[in-house]
Write an enzyme that holds these catalytic residues in place. Structure first.
Site, PDB file in Angstrom:
ATOM      1  N   CYS A 113       0.809  -1.227   0.000  1.00 30.33           N
ATOM      2  CA  CYS A 113       0.000   0.000   0.000  1.00 30.33           C
ATOM      3  C   CYS A 113       0.836   1.268   0.000  1.00 30.33           C
ATOM      4  O   CYS A 113       0.325   2.345  -0.324  1.00 30.33           O
ATOM      5  CB  CYS A 113      -0.938  -0.001   1.195  1.00 30.33           C
ATOM      6  SG  CYS A 113      -1.962  -1.487   1.296  1.00 30.33           S
ATOM      7  N   HIS A 238      -3.148   6.861   2.024  1.00 31.96           N
ATOM      8  CA  HIS A 238      -3.557   5.574   1.471  1.00 31.96           C
ATOM      9  C   HIS A 238      -5.029   5.349   1.781  1.00 31.96           C
ATOM     10  O   HIS A 238      -5.476   5.514   2.926  1.00 31.96           O
ATOM     11  CB  HIS A 238      -2.710   4.445   2.067  1.00 31.96           C
ATOM     12  CG  HIS A 238      -3.279   3.088   1.803  1.00 31.96           C
ATOM     13  ND1 HIS A 238      -3.670   2.676   0.546  1.00 31.96           N
ATOM     14  CD2 HIS A 238      -3.543   2.042   2.641  1.00 31.96           C
ATOM     15  CE1 HIS A 238      -4.144   1.451   0.609  1.00 31.96           C
ATOM     16  NE2 HIS A 238      -4.084   1.048   1.867  1.00 31.96           N
ATOM     17  N   ASN A 268     -10.114  -0.256  -1.219  1.00 30.44           N
ATOM     18  CA  ASN A 268      -8.663  -0.295  -1.026  1.00 30.44           C
ATOM     19  C   ASN A 268      -8.021  -0.899  -2.269  1.00 30.44           C
ATOM     20  O   ASN A 268      -8.136  -2.100  -2.508  1.00 30.44           O
ATOM     21  CB  ASN A 268      -8.339  -1.127   0.214  1.00 30.44           C
ATOM     22  CG  ASN A 268      -6.852  -1.175   0.532  1.00 30.44           C
ATOM     23  OD1 ASN A 268      -6.013  -0.849  -0.307  1.00 30.44           O
ATOM     24  ND2 ASN A 268      -6.518  -1.614   1.738  1.00 30.44           N
TER      25      ASN A 268
END
Length: 312
Positions: A113, A238, A268
């Protein structure tokens, strides 16, 4: 030593969309359960015939077109991803082939990430050192391919997509100094492991670490750029969980900043999440050329990287 700057960005998401209602028909969950815990309402899902390098190439082509550059202008391709299926050719080489590039250096960056912000720092360093003059930096992941669709705690989180930036030499301050590091003893908290590989995480551990440790780190990234959080026009963290993003932005002290909340419509997307959200802010006109924006990635390994950049 010459600096570097982002001259254009671009993003791409597959056409398929999976809603919370769709997921409620697959696992024991509901729209209320998902939105109250992570803030996600929809996510884009690539089909079996849409590999990661195709997503990446679409985003890259958009960034190049916006920059007024051709694939032949690029001498280094960096792709941040953790969902490559094959070991070789790497994702950067596959993207270069899709775009008919004549022979750039090709390098993958797997920091999950935090991959895009690591790759962006690497591009900045390469330009500053004279090792590259123009770099294509891409974050791309197909997280739905590594999801456990029987685990309601993780399958509701993930989506697919890509974001890209064209980086080239420019004045100082275009891409600020990176603040990066890791917490090796927490590497188990976010994982993509096994055969076939599956995404898993210890959500509470990540939440506690992010909400307590990250505000200080984000402020340090601003200090390295010679700015205060109050100077920021936008904050792009993020896109993992709205319950992490919103408190973090407040604790950083970015009181005048637009806060990216793309997680609500994209889920995500791992390494793609920051360039996706950043590109959308620019496309919607929520930030202007020259505005200072904090980009900060965190997650797998447990690694983090952040820097202040100026909007193209």
């Amino acid at each position: 030593m010459i600096g570097s700057r982002i001259v254009a960005v671009g993003h791409y998401q597959p056409a398929g969309v999976l809603t919370n209602e769709d997921l409620a028909g697959m696992v024991d969950t509901s729209d209320e359960w998902i939105t109250s815990r992570v803030g996600i309402r929809t996510r884009h899902v690539a089909g079996p015939d849409e590999p990661v390098d195709e997503l990446a190439a679409h985003a890259a082509a958009k960034a190049l077109a916006t920059a007024g550059r051709t694939p032949a202008d690029i001498d280094l391709v960096l792709v941040a991803t953790s969902t490559a299926i094959d070991r070789s050719p790497n994702m950067a080489a596959r993207v270069a082939a899709r775009l008919d590039m004549p022979g750039p250096a090709v390098l993958d960056v797997n920091v999950v990430c935090a991959g895009f912000t690591h790759a962006l720092a690497t591009a900045d360093h390469a330009v500053r050192a004279g090792a590259a003059s123009r770099v294509l930096v891409i974050g791309a992941d197909k997280m739905t391919a590594v999801a456990d669709w029987t685990d309601r705690s993780t399958c509701v989180l993930v989506g697919d997509g890509a974001g890209a930036a064209v980086v080239e030499a420019g004045g100082e301050g275009g891409i600020g100094p990176v603040l990066w590091g890791s917490v090796p003893e927490m590497g188990h908290a976010v994982r993509i492991e096994g055969t076939p590989p599956r995404f898993a995480q210890e959500g509470q551990s990540v939440y506690r670490w992010a909400t307590t440790r990250l505000p200080t780190l984000a402020r340090q990234a601003c200090e390295k750029a010679g700015l205060t959080p109050e100077d920021l026009a936008a904050v792009v963290l993020h896109q993992a969980n709205l319950r992490i993003i919103e408190p973090l932005a407040r604790r950083i002290g970015a009181v005048n900043a637009v806060v990216a909340r793309d997680v609500t419509e994209s889920g995500n997307t791992s390494a793609a999440s920051i360039p996706l959200a950043f590109s959308k802010l620019i496309e919607r006109g929520e930030v202007s050329t020259g505005d200072p924006v904090l980009l900060f990635g965190f997650g797998g390994n447990l690694s983090y990287a952040g820097q202040v950049v100026r909007c193209p």
